[in-house]
Design an enzyme around this catalytic site. Structure first.
Site, PDB file in Angstrom:
ATOM      1  N   ASP A 113      25.075   4.972   2.835  1.00 13.49           N
ATOM      2  CA  ASP A 113      24.298   3.776   2.937  1.00 13.49           C
ATOM      3  C   ASP A 113      24.440   3.090   1.740  1.00 13.49           C
ATOM      4  O   ASP A 113      23.963   1.819   1.366  1.00 13.49           O
ATOM      5  CB  ASP A 113      22.860   3.820   3.309  1.00 13.49           C
ATOM      6  N   ASP A 137      25.227   8.243   6.950  1.00 14.17           N
ATOM      7  CA  ASP A 137      23.994   8.235   6.784  1.00 14.17           C
ATOM      8  C   ASP A 137      23.243   7.423   7.679  1.00 14.17           C
ATOM      9  O   ASP A 137      23.648   6.324   8.119  1.00 14.17           O
ATOM     10  CB  ASP A 137      23.719   7.184   5.307  1.00 14.17           C
ATOM     11  N   LYS A 152      23.420  12.155   8.112  1.00 12.48           N
ATOM     12  CA  LYS A 152      23.006  12.926   6.800  1.00 12.48           C
ATOM     13  C   LYS A 152      21.577  11.882   6.762  1.00 12.48           C
ATOM     14  O   LYS A 152      21.557  10.659   7.231  1.00 12.48           O
ATOM     15  CB  LYS A 152      23.678  12.493   5.540  1.00 12.48           C
ATOM     16  N   GLU A 211      20.580  15.249  -5.372  1.00  8.52           N
ATOM     17  CA  GLU A 211      20.741  14.096  -6.280  1.00  8.52           C
ATOM     18  C   GLU A 211      20.096  14.048  -7.582  1.00  8.52           C
ATOM     19  O   GLU A 211      18.606  14.047  -7.445  1.00  8.52           O
ATOM     20  CB  GLU A 211      20.550  12.488  -5.340  1.00  8.52           C
TER      21      GLU A 211
HETATM   22  O1  KIV Z   1      24.929   6.502  -0.072  1.00  9.83           O
HETATM   23  C1  KIV Z   1      25.474   7.435  -0.630  1.00  9.83           C
HETATM   24  O2  KIV Z   1      26.500   6.981  -0.973  1.00  9.83           O
HETATM   25  C2  KIV Z   1      25.126   8.742  -0.956  1.00  9.83           C
HETATM   26  C3  KIV Z   1      25.697   9.465  -1.991  1.00  9.83           C
HETATM   27  C4  KIV Z   1      25.047   8.985  -3.182  1.00  9.83           C
HETATM   28  C5  KIV Z   1      25.302  10.870  -1.799  1.00  9.83           C
HETATM   29  O3  KIV Z   1      23.902   9.140  -0.388  1.00  9.83           O
END
Ligand code: KIV
Length: 272
Positions: A52, A91, A121, A190
């Site tokens: 995201d 995501d 995710k 993270e």
């Molecule tokens: O959205 C994204 O790019 C992420 C990464 C920072 C792991 O969640």
């Protein structure tokens, strides 16, 4: 003893757990469109994350909160059309899974059905337990995300390192174990201290993927625009830039502008 790494024709969630077991590090990068995903996949990346972070790097928003489920599906289906080998994880965007497990399942099903992605995710631990359970029960692979969770930025107030204090570190360890027990196939960690990443990674059989989590994670992830140096105002300590595309692309585009203005482009050979 042979040190040869196993070749994977196609990465699955099972391959990732196997890689951890064999001590093979996992490589993961974001991609949001067809052309970039083609390059990333051909370079033998293990996991492509349709993050995201598209909200920031593709749409120019300050946070990841505004991106919608429809927009994530659009990005994910463009990536899926390019990929032959990598596992594609998408995501679930802010607001599509936190409030209600039924809604979470509907959102995850839409991503899987409409984009062809391989997994989703989600950010958070015990707070989203019911949603994670519901999605997993439908047979959809889930990756967790703990530590700095950008969808909660307004709760944290800053993008600084998380879980430096004991109580937050303890909750993170508990959440990681809970996600594993529920059936998640991996967890992004993270911006947390390297030693905490080590503790978490050693206590799980599923892989951890770090971004600002240090060298003890079972794999690493970066945002592709940061790795290529297309973004130049974002400079966290954990970021290694492999190119300075902001400058290189700027130079190439300026040269094109000059050539057009000077009638150097197109040449006799470049016309019909
Ligand atoms: O959205 C994204 O790019 C992420 C990464 C920072 C792991 O969640």
């Amino acid at each position: 003893m042979s040190t040869a790494k196993k070749e994977y024709k196609r990465i699955t969630v099972k391959s990732l757990v196997e890689m951890k077991k064999n001590g093979d590090k996992i490589s993961m990068l974001t991609a949001y469109d067809y052309s970039m995903a083609k390059i990333v996949d051909a370079a033998q990346i293990d996991v492509i994350l349709v993050g995201d972070s598209a909200s920031n790097v593709m749409a120019g928003h300050e946070t990841t909160l505004p991106i919608t489920l429809d927009q994530m599906i659009y990005h994910a289906s463009s990536v899926i059309r390019a990929v032959n080998r990598a596992l594609v994880v998408v995501d679930l965007p802010f607001g599509s899974y936190q409030s209600d497990p039924k809604k979470a399942l509907r959102s995850a099903i839409r991503i899987m059905k409409e984009s062809g992605a391989h997994a989703v995710k989600v950010e958070g631990g015990s707070e989203i337990k019911k949603s994670v359970k519901r999605i997993l029960n439908a047979g959809i692979p889930v990756m967790g995300h703990l530590g700095l969770t950008p969808q909660s930025i307004y709760k944290f107030g800053t993008y600084t390192v998380r879980a430096k204090k004991e109580d937050e570190a303890e909750k993170l360890i508990k959440d990681a174990k809970m996600l594993e027990k529920l059936g998640c196939f991996g967890i992004v960690l993270e911006k947390i201290p390297a030693q905490l990443t080590k503790t978490v990674s050693e206590s799980l059989s599923i892989p951890t993927i770090g971004i600002g989590g240090g060298k003890y994670a079972d794999g690493q992830v970066l945002v592709i625009h940061d790795l290529l140096g297309m973004t130049h105002e974002f400079n966290p300590r954990f970021l290694r830039r492999y190119m300075n595309l902001y400058e290189e692309m700027g130079t190439a585009i300026s040269q094109y502008v000059t050539d057009v203005k000077n009638t150097d482009f197109p040449s006799d050979e470049e016309q019909y």
